[in-house]
Scaffold this motif. Structure first.
Motif, PDB file in Angstrom:
ATOM      1  N   TRP A   1       0.832  -1.207   0.000  1.00  0.00           N
ATOM      2  CA  TRP A   1       0.000   0.000   0.000  1.00  0.00           C
ATOM      3  C   TRP A   1       0.867   1.257   0.000  1.00  0.00           C
ATOM      4  O   TRP A   1       0.606   2.213  -0.724  1.00  0.00           O
ATOM      5  N   ARG A   2       1.914   1.237   0.815  1.00  0.00           N
ATOM      6  CA  ARG A   2       2.810   2.395   0.891  1.00  0.00           C
ATOM      7  C   ARG A   2       3.508   2.635  -0.451  1.00  0.00           C
ATOM      8  O   ARG A   2       3.603   3.746  -0.937  1.00  0.00           O
TER       9      ARG A   2
ATOM     10  N   GLY B   1       1.039   4.021  -2.934  1.00  0.00           N
ATOM     11  CA  GLY B   1       0.717   5.394  -2.548  1.00  0.00           C
ATOM     12  C   GLY B   1       1.831   6.361  -2.892  1.00  0.00           C
ATOM     13  O   GLY B   1       1.584   7.475  -3.378  1.00  0.00           O
ATOM     14  N   GLU B   2       3.077   5.945  -2.651  1.00  0.00           N
ATOM     15  CA  GLU B   2       4.221   6.801  -2.976  1.00  0.00           C
ATOM     16  C   GLU B   2       4.348   7.010  -4.482  1.00  0.00           C
ATOM     17  O   GLU B   2       4.622   8.116  -4.944  1.00  0.00           O
ATOM     18  N   ARG B   3       4.142   5.942  -5.250  1.00  0.00           N
ATOM     19  CA  ARG B   3       4.201   6.075  -6.722  1.00  0.00           C
ATOM     20  C   ARG B   3       3.144   7.051  -7.217  1.00  0.00           C
ATOM     21  O   ARG B   3       3.417   7.905  -8.056  1.00  0.00           O
ATOM     22  N   LEU B   4       1.925   6.895  -6.698  1.00  0.00           N
ATOM     23  CA  LEU B   4       0.838   7.785  -7.130  1.00  0.00           C
ATOM     24  C   LEU B   4       1.096   9.230  -6.692  1.00  0.00           C
ATOM     25  O   LEU B   4       0.871  10.171  -7.466  1.00  0.00           O
ATOM     26  N   ASP B   5       1.581   9.401  -5.474  1.00  0.00           N
ATOM     27  CA  ASP B   5       1.862  10.737  -4.956  1.00  0.00           C
ATOM     28  C   ASP B   5       2.967  11.419  -5.758  1.00  0.00           C
ATOM     29  O   ASP B   5       2.855  12.589  -6.132  1.00  0.00           O
ATOM     30  N   GLU B   6       4.053  10.690  -6.033  1.00  0.00           N
ATOM     31  CA  GLU B   6       5.170  11.265  -6.791  1.00  0.00           C
ATOM     32  C   GLU B   6       4.752  11.614  -8.217  1.00  0.00           C
ATOM     33  O   GLU B   6       5.098  12.680  -8.728  1.00  0.00           O
TER      34      GLU B   6
ATOM     35  N   GLY C   1       1.667  12.224  -9.225  1.00  0.00           N
ATOM     36  CA  GLY C   1       0.733  13.347  -9.117  1.00  0.00           C
ATOM     37  C   GLY C   1       1.448  14.672  -8.940  1.00  0.00           C
ATOM     38  O   GLY C   1       1.105  15.669  -9.573  1.00  0.00           O
ATOM     39  N   SER C   2       2.480  14.695  -8.106  1.00  0.00           N
ATOM     40  CA  SER C   2       3.266  15.916  -7.909  1.00  0.00           C
ATOM     41  C   SER C   2       3.953  16.337  -9.200  1.00  0.00           C
ATOM     42  O   SER C   2       3.981  17.522  -9.543  1.00  0.00           O
TER      43      SER C   2
ATOM     44  N   ARG D   1       1.302  17.754 -11.600  1.00  0.00           N
ATOM     45  CA  ARG D   1       0.888  19.113 -11.199  1.00  0.00           C
ATOM     46  C   ARG D   1       1.974  20.137 -11.508  1.00  0.00           C
ATOM     47  O   ARG D   1       1.693  21.234 -11.984  1.00  0.00           O
TER      48      ARG D   1
END
Length: 136
Positions: free
Chosen positions: A38-39, A42-47, A49-50, A53
């Motif tokens: 999960w982590r 989540g980190e892949r998606l967050d990075e 996404g950043s 953006r």
């Protein structure tokens, strides 16, 4: 583009995510409480996404830099039998793709770039945009 990813790199990352996401989701749903999985996801998606953006912000800065200083650009399309009207878009605060949304809500194209030749000045100015500018 400074420290942000190139567009090609972003496409590669999106394609990689699209290719691996079904397998990752299957593994996560078939596992008992895998915090590491999960982590990692989540980190892949967050990075990503950043990075997306940041790239969108850069594209917005470039596009806003092309607008004339006075903030007036012509409407998109041309109504039958009518000349284009100039609408107020300010510094390009509201943009949908390549189209800017004016103070009165009309879609406009930044056809003249910085408008060094004064073409936009030759267009009749939208009365609704003039009124909106006065109210703000």
């Amino acid at each position: 583009m400074g420290t942000s990813d190139s567009e090609e790199s972003l496409y590669d990352r999106i394609h990689d995510l699209a290719a691996t996401l079904p397998e990752d989701a299957h593994w996560l749903t078939g596992s008992v409480s895998r915090a590491d999985g999960w982590r990692d996801l989540g980190e892949r998606l967050d990075e990503l996404g950043s990075a997306l953006r940041a790239h969108a912000d850069e594209l917005d800065r470039v596009a806003a830099g092309l607008l004339p200083e006075h903030g007036w650009i012509p409407e998109a399309g041309r109504p039958a039998g009518r000349r284009r009207v100039a609408h107020y878009v300010g510094k390009g605060e509201l943009r949908l793709g390549l189209i800017y949304v004016s103070a009165c809500g009309t879609p406009c194209f930044p056809l003249y770039g910085r408008d060094r030749t004064g073409k936009t000045v030759r267009h009749e100015r939208c009365r609704a945009c003039e009124a909106a500018r006065i109210r703000t």
